[in-house]
Scaffold this active site. Structure first.
Site, PDB file in Angstrom:
ATOM      1  N   GLU A 208      44.412  15.579 -99.493  1.00  0.00           N
ATOM      2  CA  GLU A 208      45.315  14.838-100.287  1.00  0.00           C
ATOM      3  C   GLU A 208      45.947  13.563 -99.897  1.00  0.00           C
ATOM      4  O   GLU A 208      47.274  13.191 -99.651  1.00  0.00           O
ATOM      5  CB  GLU A 208      46.557  15.625-100.683  1.00  0.00           C
ATOM      6  CG  GLU A 208      46.094  16.847-101.694  1.00  0.00           C
ATOM      7  CD  GLU A 208      47.614  17.442-102.283  1.00  0.00           C
ATOM      8  OE1 GLU A 208      48.484  17.133-101.844  1.00  0.00           O
ATOM      9  OE2 GLU A 208      47.241  18.231-103.241  1.00  0.00           O
ATOM     10  N   GLU A 314      43.020  23.302-105.463  1.00  0.00           N
ATOM     11  CA  GLU A 314      44.308  23.874-105.624  1.00  0.00           C
ATOM     12  C   GLU A 314      44.715  23.723-107.033  1.00  0.00           C
ATOM     13  O   GLU A 314      44.271  22.476-107.697  1.00  0.00           O
ATOM     14  CB  GLU A 314      45.137  22.687-104.871  1.00  0.00           C
ATOM     15  CG  GLU A 314      45.248  22.698-103.331  1.00  0.00           C
ATOM     16  CD  GLU A 314      46.325  22.151-102.410  1.00  0.00           C
ATOM     17  OE1 GLU A 314      47.411  21.758-103.258  1.00  0.00           O
ATOM     18  OE2 GLU A 314      46.249  21.832-101.384  1.00  0.00           O
TER      19      GLU A 314
END
Ligand code: NAG
Length: 421
Positions: A208, A314
């Site tokens: 991320e 995720e």
């Protein structure tokens, strides 16, 4: 005759050259053929306040909001023994057995750079590496594949507490020393596991990175993905290639932004990771349950047409940001209006915490939303739910879902196979 001969010679040349040019990666998992089904082992080797709030509350110090401050604002012996106890107990061999028994084939294991190397003035406490090695051994014993995921880089790549350091603006991308340190750690990880592609078929070089913070981040990230390709796919310091796949992250950009990047025409063994949550904006938490399901189903067209292997690394069946400390320790939830600037949508009571407080209609919704996401993310190359286990946020916990019936014991055993129409 001469023409024919030369045609044969060039055909032979083509035959011998073409396979070399394709470089024939053979990954330890048949990405693109079989679906990835897995869970993240969140909150284990990288602390997250919302996954284990007790570790933070027990400090008695509200300035401790991430792993950096966990080391910075505590006595070293105390912090070290709490961490070691946590590493020994949060995930054990039984979890690997249970994950395999639940019909899953992958775990994604977040680890911070500080497990490998701590710079001057950095208050991180080390000791995670033996647990990483142990996890890989257990995964091998239970037939699970491990995605080793660098979740925190020097300077922080996103400023999230789960990068190790909660910051108002990330410092990784703007400092070449930070990037060079991260490259060195990916080299270390790649060579640690290069000869075990059956257990560690894939490495995620950075979780991320904050592409939403602007072009400077994206420029650094693109170069870093190229460099990581070299580090992961050529871990021997020679022209010999590994069978390890590079799992890059979309940096919160639409998939169209990455179209053509490291595609199989010039690259071998690259997969894209995208994270899909529906809880981190006011508009998200205002959605009805049906809106949440429709939004999940609407991802199918972009997931099914992307040009790399695409894994939703995720996601969660949670429809709110109610879990304690989800937005950071000491920060409230948008859903009940306790997050700065948000307005009340509803009470968080019965939507997070223990499943014993969940109504049967809420559990039915969790099952439907879970299935809508699994069906949709399998239009790509599969998924890993965030996360296997939580102290007190059962809405996010795969193991709580298994125990309380909103996640099936076999992930292909769907009750609502037509939920997306
Ligand atoms: C860059 O990061 C390193 C740590 O990786 C730090 O020592 C150094 O001071 C930083 N440089 C700048 C200009 O901030």
């Amino acid at each position: 005759m001469a023409l024919l001969l030369s045609a044969i010679v060039s055909a032979l040349l083509l035959l011998s050259v073409a396979p070399l040019a394709l470089s024939q990666i053979s990954p330890g998992f048949p990405y693109g053929t079989e679906k990835v089904r897995g869970v993240n082992l969140g909150g284990w080797l990288v602390l997250e306040p919302w996954i284990t709030p007790s570790l933070f509350d027990n400090t008695g110090n509200t300035d401790i909001v991430d792993e950096w401050t966990f080391g910075e604002f505590q006595d070293l012996d105390t912090a070290t023994s709490v961490l070691q106890n946590h590493w020994n107990t949060w995930i054990t061999e039984t979890d690997f057995a249970n994950i395999a028994a639940a019909g899953l084939n992958h775990v994604r294991l977040p680890i911070g750079y500080w497990a490998f190397e701590v710079g001057p003035g950095e208050p991180y406490i080390q000791g995670q590496l033996p647990y990483l090695q142990q996890a890989v051994t257990w995964a091998g014993q239970y037939g699970l594949k491990v995605i080793v995921d660098l979740h925190g880089a020097p300077g922080s790549q996103n400023g999230f507490d789960n990068s190790g350091q909660r910051l108002s603006f990330p410092g990784w991308h703007s400092n070449q020393t930070n990037i060079d340190r991260t490259d060195a750690i990916i080299k270390t990880i790649a060579s640690m596991f290069a000869d075990q592609p059956d257990v560690v078929p894939i490495i995620a070089p950075l979780n991320e990175p904050a592409g939403f913070d602007g072009q400077a981040v994206l420029t650094a990230v693109r170069q870093y993905w190229y460099d990581s390709y070299g580090n992961i796919r050529y871990p021997y310091g020679t022209s010999q290639q590994s069978n390890t796949v590079e799992l890059i992250h979309d940096a919160f950009q639409p998939l169209s932004y990455w179209s053509g990047f490291e595609t199989p025409t010039g690259w071998q063994g690259v997969a894209m990771d995208t994270h899909i949550y529906q809880v981190f904006s006011d508009a998200d938490v205002e959605m009805s349950y049906q809106d949440h399901i429709n939004t999940a189903c609407a991802t199918q067209s972009s997931l099914s047409t992307f040009d790399l292997w695409l894994i939703v690394g995720e996601w969660s069946p949670a429809p709110t940001d109610c879990a304690t400390y989800l937005n950071g320790r000491g920060i409230g939830a948008r859903y009940d209006g306790s997050y700065p600037g948000s307005s009340y949508v509803g009470s968080c009571t019965g939507l997070t915490g223990s499943a014993s407080t969940f109504s049967s209609s809420y559990k039915t919704f969790l099952r439907q939303f879970w299935e809508a996401q699994v069906i949709s993310y399998e239009k790509g190359d599969g998924w890993l739910q965030w996360t296997w286990k939580t102290e007190s946020a059962d809405d996010w916990s795969y193991s709580a879902g298994l125990a309380n019936g909103w996640i099936p014991q076999d992930p292909t055993d769907l009750m609502y196979p037509d939920i997306c129409g």
